[in-house]
Design a protein around this motif. Structure first.
Motif, short mmCIF file in Angstrom:
data_model
loop_
_atom_site.label_atom_id
_atom_site.label_comp_id
_atom_site.label_asym_id
_atom_site.label_seq_id
_atom_site.Cartn_x
_atom_site.Cartn_y
_atom_site.Cartn_z
N MET A 1 0.85 -1.18 0.00
CA MET A 1 0.00 0.00 0.00
C MET A 1 0.89 1.24 0.00
O MET A 1 1.85 1.33 0.76
N SER A 2 0.57 2.20 -0.84
CA SER A 2 1.34 3.45 -0.85
C SER A 2 0.70 4.42 0.13
O SER A 2 -0.49 4.35 0.42
N GLY A 3 1.50 5.29 0.64
CA GLY A 3 1.03 6.30 1.58
C GLY A 3 2.21 6.89 2.32
O GLY A 3 3.26 6.25 2.44
N LEU A 4 2.03 8.06 2.81
CA LEU A 4 3.10 8.76 3.51
C LEU A 4 3.46 8.01 4.78
O LEU A 4 2.60 7.68 5.59
N LEU A 5 4.76 7.76 4.96
CA LEU A 5 5.26 7.12 6.18
C LEU A 5 5.79 8.15 7.17
O LEU A 5 5.84 7.89 8.36
N GLY A 6 6.23 9.30 6.68
CA GLY A 6 6.76 10.33 7.55
C GLY A 6 7.81 11.15 6.85
O GLY A 6 8.18 10.88 5.72
N PHE A 7 8.30 12.15 7.56
CA PHE A 7 9.35 13.01 7.02
C PHE A 7 10.66 12.25 7.04
O PHE A 7 11.01 11.64 8.05
N GLU A 8 11.44 12.28 5.97
CA GLU A 8 12.70 11.53 5.88
C GLU A 8 13.92 12.42 6.09
O GLU A 8 14.60 12.28 7.08
N HIS A 9 14.23 13.32 5.15
CA HIS A 9 15.40 14.16 5.33
C HIS A 9 15.37 15.40 4.44
O HIS A 9 14.60 15.48 3.51
N VAL A 10 16.23 16.34 4.81
CA VAL A 10 16.50 17.54 4.02
C VAL A 10 17.93 17.40 3.51
O VAL A 10 18.83 17.05 4.28
N GLY A 11 18.14 17.66 2.24
CA GLY A 11 19.48 17.62 1.67
C GLY A 11 20.14 18.99 1.74
O GLY A 11 19.52 19.99 1.41
N MET A 12 21.39 19.00 2.20
CA MET A 12 22.13 20.25 2.36
C MET A 12 23.55 20.06 1.84
O MET A 12 24.01 18.94 1.66
N THR A 13 24.25 21.16 1.66
CA THR A 13 25.66 21.14 1.30
C THR A 13 26.41 21.95 2.35
O THR A 13 25.93 22.98 2.81
N SER A 14 27.58 21.47 2.72
CA SER A 14 28.40 22.15 3.73
C SER A 14 29.83 22.29 3.24
O SER A 14 30.30 21.51 2.42
N ARG A 15 30.51 23.27 3.80
CA ARG A 15 31.92 23.50 3.46
C ARG A 15 32.86 22.72 4.35
O ARG A 15 34.02 22.54 4.00
N ALA A 48 17.69 13.83 13.62
CA ALA A 48 17.11 14.82 14.53
C ALA A 48 15.95 14.25 15.34
O ALA A 48 15.28 14.97 16.05
N GLY A 49 15.69 12.96 15.21
CA GLY A 49 14.62 12.33 15.96
C GLY A 49 13.33 12.17 15.19
O GLY A 49 12.62 11.20 15.37
N GLY A 50 13.01 13.11 14.32
CA GLY A 50 11.79 13.02 13.51
C GLY A 50 12.10 13.14 12.03
O GLY A 50 11.21 13.27 11.21
N GLY A 51 13.35 13.11 11.69
CA GLY A 51 13.84 13.25 10.33
C GLY A 51 15.33 13.52 10.39
O GLY A 51 15.89 13.67 11.46
N MET A 52 15.95 13.52 9.23
CA MET A 52 17.41 13.66 9.20
C MET A 52 17.84 14.81 8.30
O MET A 52 17.08 15.29 7.47
N LEU A 53 19.10 15.18 8.50
CA LEU A 53 19.79 16.08 7.58
C LEU A 53 20.75 15.22 6.78
O LEU A 53 21.55 14.48 7.36
N GLU A 54 20.68 15.28 5.47
CA GLU A 54 21.63 14.64 4.59
C GLU A 54 22.57 15.75 4.13
O GLU A 54 22.13 16.70 3.45
N ILE A 55 23.82 15.66 4.50
CA ILE A 55 24.75 16.75 4.23
C ILE A 55 25.89 16.25 3.36
O ILE A 55 26.61 15.32 3.72
N MET A 56 26.07 16.90 2.22
CA MET A 56 27.17 16.60 1.32
C MET A 56 28.25 17.64 1.52
O MET A 56 27.98 18.84 1.53
N VAL A 57 29.48 17.17 1.71
CA VAL A 57 30.64 18.05 1.82
C VAL A 57 31.51 17.74 0.60
O VAL A 57 32.24 16.75 0.60
N PRO A 58 31.39 18.54 -0.46
CA PRO A 58 32.12 18.26 -1.69
C PRO A 58 33.64 18.26 -1.49
O PRO A 58 34.18 19.04 -0.71
N ALA A 59 34.30 17.36 -2.21
CA ALA A 59 35.77 17.29 -2.18
C ALA A 59 36.35 18.47 -2.95
O ALA A 59 35.86 18.81 -4.02
N ASN A 60 37.36 19.07 -2.38
CA ASN A 60 38.10 20.14 -3.06
C ASN A 60 37.22 21.24 -3.64
O ASN A 60 37.47 21.73 -4.71
#
Length: 136
Positions: A1-15, A48-60
């Motif tokens: 069955m399809s349906g919302l399971l909950g908030f998963e993550h926000v994608g971010m970029t960091s230095r 964060a307990g109710g969802g995550m932060l997905e953070i990419m730190v690019p190489a160089n």
């Protein structure tokens, strides 16, 4: 069955992975659940307990600091985390030298929040600290 399971993550970029982990995990209390090196850089997942932060730190990569989204522009304006005591959390962040946007105050939307404050993460992203309204 399809349906919302909950908030998963926000994608971010960091230095800077270390500064990001120190801020979000060391100061705010998120948990580092994955840290993975990849050819394109480093990937972090912070829970964060109710969802995550997905953070990419690019190489160089020489990344610019995050820019605020103006009220006249579409986009994400801030991240928000709930705390039992906004004032105590804010004091801890201020003592650690975190950039302050707005000191703790009573919330405007009292149906949802009791107290709010705003700070910046190491990349300049605005982070809202809230204390939930009674009954939430």
């Amino acid at each position: 069955m399809s349906g919302l399971l909950g908030f998963e993550h926000v994608g971010m970029t960091s230095r800077d992975a270390e500064a990001t982990i120190a801020f979000y995990c060391g100061l705010l209390g998120l948990s580092l659940v994955l840290r993975k090196s990849q050819p394109s850089g480093e990937l972090l997942f912070l829970d964060a307990g109710g969802g995550m932060l997905e953070i990419m730190v690019p190489a160089n990569a020489d990344l610019n600091r995050s820019r605020d989204v103006l009220p006249t522009d579409a986009g994400m304006r801030h991240l928000t985390f709930a705390f039992a005591d906004v004032d105590a959390t804010f004091e801890k962040l201020e003592a650690a030298g975190v950039a302050v946007v707005e000191r703790p105050r009573d919330a405007h939307n009292r149906e949802m929040m009791h107290r709010v404050a705003f700070v910046r993460d190491p990349d300049g992203i605005i982070v809202e600290l809230i204390q939930r309204a009674a009954g939430r």
